[in-house]
Scaffold this motif. Structure first.
Motif, mmCIF file in Angstrom:
data_model
loop_
_atom_site.group_PDB
_atom_site.id
_atom_site.type_symbol
_atom_site.label_atom_id
_atom_site.label_comp_id
_atom_site.label_asym_id
_atom_site.label_seq_id
_atom_site.Cartn_x
_atom_site.Cartn_y
_atom_site.Cartn_z
ATOM 1 N N GLN A 102 0.666 -1.079 -0.031
ATOM 2 C CA GLN A 102 0.047 0.073 -0.090
ATOM 3 C C GLN A 102 0.891 1.316 -0.137
ATOM 4 O OE1 GLN A 102 -2.711 -0.825 3.356
ATOM 5 N NE2 GLN A 102 -3.803 -1.810 2.253
ATOM 6 N N ASP A 105 2.156 2.006 -3.615
ATOM 7 C CA ASP A 105 0.879 2.114 -4.452
ATOM 8 C C ASP A 105 0.368 3.492 -4.009
ATOM 9 O OD1 ASP A 105 -1.243 0.854 -6.011
ATOM 10 O OD2 ASP A 105 -2.479 1.699 -4.177
ATOM 11 N N ALA A 106 0.272 3.886 -2.726
ATOM 12 C CA ALA A 106 -0.186 5.574 -2.551
ATOM 13 C C ALA A 106 0.720 6.448 -3.005
ATOM 14 C CB ALA A 106 -0.279 5.526 -0.907
ATOM 15 N N LEU A 109 0.047 6.687 -6.712
ATOM 16 C CA LEU A 109 -1.232 7.133 -7.013
ATOM 17 C C LEU A 109 -1.359 8.755 -6.812
ATOM 18 C CD1 LEU A 109 -4.532 6.474 -6.731
ATOM 19 C CD2 LEU A 109 -4.280 7.283 -4.577
ATOM 20 N N THR A 139 -5.032 5.315 -11.234
ATOM 21 C CA THR A 139 -5.655 4.267 -10.901
ATOM 22 C C THR A 139 -5.515 3.120 -11.776
ATOM 23 O OG1 THR A 139 -7.928 4.912 -11.916
ATOM 24 C CG2 THR A 139 -7.297 5.589 -9.718
ATOM 25 N N THR A 154 -8.301 -3.394 -5.946
ATOM 26 C CA THR A 154 -8.285 -2.728 -4.513
ATOM 27 C C THR A 154 -9.177 -1.265 -4.678
ATOM 28 O OG1 THR A 154 -6.187 -3.550 -3.749
ATOM 29 C CG2 THR A 154 -6.919 -1.958 -2.867
ATOM 30 N N ALA A 155 -8.885 -0.574 -5.936
ATOM 31 C CA ALA A 155 -9.653 0.371 -5.864
ATOM 32 C C ALA A 155 -11.130 0.332 -5.797
ATOM 33 C CB ALA A 155 -9.300 1.024 -7.390
ATOM 34 N N TYR A 162 -9.696 5.825 -2.566
ATOM 35 C CA TYR A 162 -8.537 5.564 -3.451
ATOM 36 C C TYR A 162 -8.687 6.338 -4.554
ATOM 37 C CZ TYR A 162 -5.035 2.902 -6.062
ATOM 38 O OH TYR A 162 -3.964 2.629 -6.858
ATOM 39 N N ARG A 198 -4.827 9.326 0.811
ATOM 40 C CA ARG A 198 -4.754 7.786 0.825
ATOM 41 C C ARG A 198 -4.112 7.012 2.166
ATOM 42 N NH1 ARG A 198 -7.394 3.214 -0.535
ATOM 43 N NH2 ARG A 198 -5.846 1.427 -1.020
#
Length: 217
Positions: A102, A105-106, A109, A139, A154-155, A162, A198
């Motif tokens: 995460q 990923d954040a 993003l 995304t 996950t979104a 997200y 996020r």
């Protein structure tokens, strides 16, 4: 002077896009490792995560060549990251968890949200379209990563904000640009807002309303 400012901004935007690409690639490596895929699988998942959102953005904006084809060294960076990450994870006996994924990923993003919005604004897209391009850039790579790994994206499924975080960051970029703020500052603020909201949502357990349907008798 104007040429120097433009060149500086272009370099900053490229740097942000590179950072976002590597962040999403790392999330792909970790997800693939969590699924125990082989080296080819890890590389494919990382590439899909890194390039998926920007590729869809460029296709929708009719922007050619695609960003990773125009800058082919992006591909070498992702390949190098995959090799280094796989070696380090094995050497350190690191076991990737959903929580560890995460973080990159954040970061990806937020960076891709701001960069995608700026690119669309640079093509004179209306504000709403620029925001949507930013959200797509931010995304879609993660969505493809999860689909390739046979997961519900996950979104769509973890109920923590997200795409909403990316949406907020994109609008901040648009707003600051409308106020004639420095382009680099707009990028940094938009990316920071999306990333931090996020992470805050994950830390404090903020959740979006869940669609509930009563079970049939």
């Amino acid at each position: 002077m104007d040429r120097l400012i433009t060149q500086t901004f272009s370099n900053v935007q490229t740097g942000i896009e590179v950072a976002a690409t590597l962040a999403f690639a790392l999330s792909g490596v970790m997800e693939a490792a969590r699924k125990k895929l082989d080296a080819v699988g890890v590389t494919v998942v990382a590439s899909v995560a890194a390039f998926g959102g920007g590729t869809l953005r460029d296709v929708l904006l009719d922007r050619r060549p695609l960003f990773w084809i125009e800058h082919s060294w992006y591909v070498w960076l992702v390949l190098g990251l995959c090799i280094a990450a796989m070696w380090l994870m094995r050497a350190k006996h690191f076991r990737p968890t959903l929580q560890s994924i995460q973080w990159p990923d954040a970061l990806g993003l937020g960076l891709f949200a701001a960069s995608g919005t700026q690119i669309a604004l640079g093509l004179n897209m209306p504000a709403l379209i620029a925001v949507l391009m930013g959200v797509i850039t931010a995304t879609f790579g993660g969505v493809l990563r999860d689909i390739v790994c046979n997961e519900v994206p996950t979104a769509f499924s973890d109920h923590h904000p997200y795409a909403v975080c990316a949406f907020a960051g994109c609008w901040l970029v648009v707003g600051l640009q409308a106020l004639a703020a420095d382009s680099t500052l707009s990028l940094a603020c938009g990316a920071g807002l999306a990333t931090l909201t996020r992470l805050a949502a994950l830390h404090w357990g903020w959740q979006l309303p869940e669609w509930k349907v009563d079970d049939e008798a």
